[in-house]
Design a protein around this motif. Structure first.
Motif, PDB file in Angstrom:
ATOM      1  N   UNK A 187      13.690  -6.914  -8.247  1.00 50.70           N
ATOM      2  CA  UNK A 187      12.226  -6.999  -8.334  1.00 50.70           C
ATOM      3  C   UNK A 187      11.557  -5.636  -8.190  1.00 50.70           C
ATOM      4  N   UNK A 188      12.175  -4.738  -7.430  1.00 46.85           N
ATOM      5  CA  UNK A 188      11.591  -3.408  -7.210  1.00 46.85           C
ATOM      6  C   UNK A 188      12.232  -2.330  -8.084  1.00 46.85           C
ATOM      7  N   UNK A 189      13.074  -2.739  -9.015  1.00 46.81           N
ATOM      8  CA  UNK A 189      13.788  -1.772  -9.855  1.00 46.81           C
ATOM      9  C   UNK A 189      12.950  -1.315 -11.056  1.00 46.81           C
ATOM     10  N   UNK A 190      13.324  -0.168 -11.602  1.00 47.35           N
ATOM     11  CA  UNK A 190      12.687   0.332 -12.823  1.00 47.35           C
ATOM     12  C   UNK A 190      12.885  -0.634 -13.986  1.00 47.35           C
ATOM     13  N   UNK A 191      14.037  -1.290 -14.039  1.00 49.95           N
ATOM     14  CA  UNK A 191      14.316  -2.264 -15.098  1.00 49.95           C
ATOM     15  C   UNK A 191      13.291  -3.392 -15.065  1.00 49.95           C
ATOM     16  N   UNK A 192      12.993  -3.895 -13.882  1.00 51.16           N
ATOM     17  CA  UNK A 192      12.010  -4.973 -13.771  1.00 51.16           C
ATOM     18  C   UNK A 192      10.617  -4.485 -14.116  1.00 51.16           C
ATOM     19  N   UNK A 193      10.276  -3.292 -13.705  1.00 53.97           N
ATOM     20  CA  UNK A 193       8.963  -2.734 -14.027  1.00 53.97           C
ATOM     21  C   UNK A 193       8.778  -2.637 -15.536  1.00 53.97           C
ATOM     22  N   UNK A 194       9.792  -2.167 -16.248  1.00 53.04           N
ATOM     23  CA  UNK A 194       9.716  -2.080 -17.710  1.00 53.04           C
ATOM     24  C   UNK A 194       9.572  -3.466 -18.325  1.00 53.04           C
ATOM     25  N   UNK A 195      10.309  -4.434 -17.807  1.00 55.09           N
ATOM     26  CA  UNK A 195      10.236  -5.819 -18.280  1.00 55.09           C
ATOM     27  C   UNK A 195       8.817  -6.369 -18.100  1.00 55.09           C
ATOM     28  N   UNK A 196       8.260  -6.200 -16.919  1.00 54.54           N
ATOM     29  CA  UNK A 196       6.898  -6.675 -16.636  1.00 54.54           C
ATOM     30  C   UNK A 196       5.864  -5.998 -17.514  1.00 54.54           C
TER      31      UNK A 196
END
Length: 107
Positions: A72-81
């Motif tokens: 949830x706090x990863x760069x991967x999730x940020x890009x997804x969001x």
């Protein structure tokens, strides 16, 4: 499914007229979630309830809460969001731990 499964359920309100584009984008970026080693699967459902036009539910299952929180706090999730955010006009998140499950006859 293991009783230790950590489940996340998102309720998303999609801007009118953007539903089909949202569904396409969700499919395109979904592997950023399902590709995570702790993810057990993800589902997209569109509400059929009266008065819930444009409401979607996204359910994802995780091995445990700590690994979900790390994602949830990863760069991967940020890009997804970031890719899904333009379609949203609101939403909420609920988290839960599966305590029991029963398999249905059709399974």
């Amino acid at each position: 499914m293991s009783d230790a499964t950590f489940r996340v359920m998102l309720r998303m309100q999609i801007k009118p007229g953007m539903e089909a584009d949202f569904e396409r984008m969700w499919q395109e970026v979904g592997d950023s979630v399902t590709g995570h080693p702790a993810n057990r699967g993800q589902w997209l459902a569109r509400s059929t309830a009266e008065g819930e036009d444009g409401i979607y539910y996204i359910v994802s299952d995780w091995v445990d809460e700590p690994q979900f929180r790390a994602f949830e706090t990863s760069d991967t999730h940020l890009q997804h969001r970031t890719k899904l955010h333009p379609f949203r006009s609101g939403g909420s998140m609920a988290t839960m731990r599966i305590v029991a499950s029963l398999e249905g006859a059709a399974a």
